[in-house]
Design an enzyme around this catalytic site. Structure first.
Site, PDB file in Angstrom:
ATOM      1  CE1 TYR A   1      -3.311   2.892   0.909  1.00 19.23           C
ATOM      2  CE2 TYR A   1      -1.929   3.248   2.827  1.00 19.23           C
ATOM      3  CZ  TYR A   1      -2.939   3.666   1.994  1.00 19.23           C
ATOM      4  OH  TYR A   1      -3.575   4.859   2.229  1.00 19.23           O
TER       5      TYR A   1
ATOM      6  CD  GLU B   1      -7.612   6.938   6.075  1.00 23.43           C
ATOM      7  OE1 GLU B   1      -7.485   6.701   7.284  1.00 23.43           O
ATOM      8  OE2 GLU B   1      -6.688   6.765   5.253  1.00 23.43           O
TER       9      GLU B   1
ATOM     10  CD1 TRP C   1      -3.349   1.778   6.037  1.00 22.43           C
ATOM     11  CD2 TRP C   1      -5.454   2.379   6.413  1.00 22.43           C
ATOM     12  NE1 TRP C   1      -3.922   2.129   4.823  1.00 22.43           N
ATOM     13  CE2 TRP C   1      -5.205   2.497   5.032  1.00 22.43           C
ATOM     14  CE3 TRP C   1      -6.722   2.710   6.888  1.00 22.43           C
ATOM     15  CZ2 TRP C   1      -6.172   2.929   4.122  1.00 22.43           C
ATOM     16  CZ3 TRP C   1      -7.685   3.137   5.983  1.00 22.43           C
ATOM     17  CH2 TRP C   1      -7.411   3.239   4.624  1.00 22.43           C
TER      18      TRP C   1
END
Length: 197
Positions: free
Chosen positions: A28, A50, A58
């Site tokens: 990512y 988010e 995350w």
């Protein structure tokens, strides 16, 4: 200790941001994080992901991302805005996503608010990028502790989004969104991606 290739040739250590050493986070980081995003559907996806991250890592969200895309109609805001209580009940039983009623219901109300912004401004991109003057803010952070959790820009974004009915858009979430979508380049100066983005 340097990494080694199969041939045994010493390789310099990977110079990257501290949080993205390997696995899904490294992929990512290397391909997406900090790259400017201007496509509305992609911006909406990041806004929802988010918000889903609140209180979680995350990495957890990234591992569930593909399933989110499947059950949330590819993050098509016009479809999500019409979800009913039966759809919410179905989503709450899906182990492939974060099964939090408030986060799921906020996805629906955020889709509705997102469509309103598109109608008013022509695109969400045009609206959201005004918080950085339409350009990526270039930073030169040297250490992880130099990267803030929020800024004046994210404070302004959060306040404006909340006023328009968006939820799960606190300043810290907005700053993470800005980092993810390239509104700010927060790669460390020592990271190979800093100059690239």
């Amino acid at each position: 200790m340097p990494d080694r290739t199969r041939a045994g040739t010493p390789q310099p250590p990977r110079r990257t941001c501290h949080w993205a050493e390997s696995g899904i986070l490294a992929l990512y980081h290397d391909e997406e994080w900090g790259v400017p995003v201007h496509e509305d559907s992609h911006l909406f996806e990041f806004l929802i992901l988010e918000g889903a991250q609140a209180g979680l890592s995350w990495e957890t969200v990234l591992r569930k991302r593909e399933r989110y895309r499947e059950v949330f109609d590819g993050f098509d805001a016009s479809k999500i805005a019409r979800y009913d209580s039966q759809k919410v009940r179905t989503l709450l039983t899906d182990p492939g996503i974060i099964r939090n009623r408030l986060k799921i219901s906020s996805t629906i109300s955020n889709a509705q608010a997102f469509l309103e912004v598109q109608r008013e401004f022509g695109s969400f991109d045009k609206y959201i990028w005004q918080f950085t003057g339409g350009k990526s803010l270039q930073r030169a952070r040297r250490r992880p502790k130099d990267v803030p959790a929020r800024t004046a820009e994210s404070d302004a974004m959060s306040k404006a989004l909340k006023k328009r009915g968006f939820r799960f858009v606190g300043s810290t979430i907005c700053y993470a969104f800005m980092q993810a979508t390239g509104m700010v380049n927060d790669h460390l100066r020592t990271c190979f991606r800093w100059k690239e983005v």
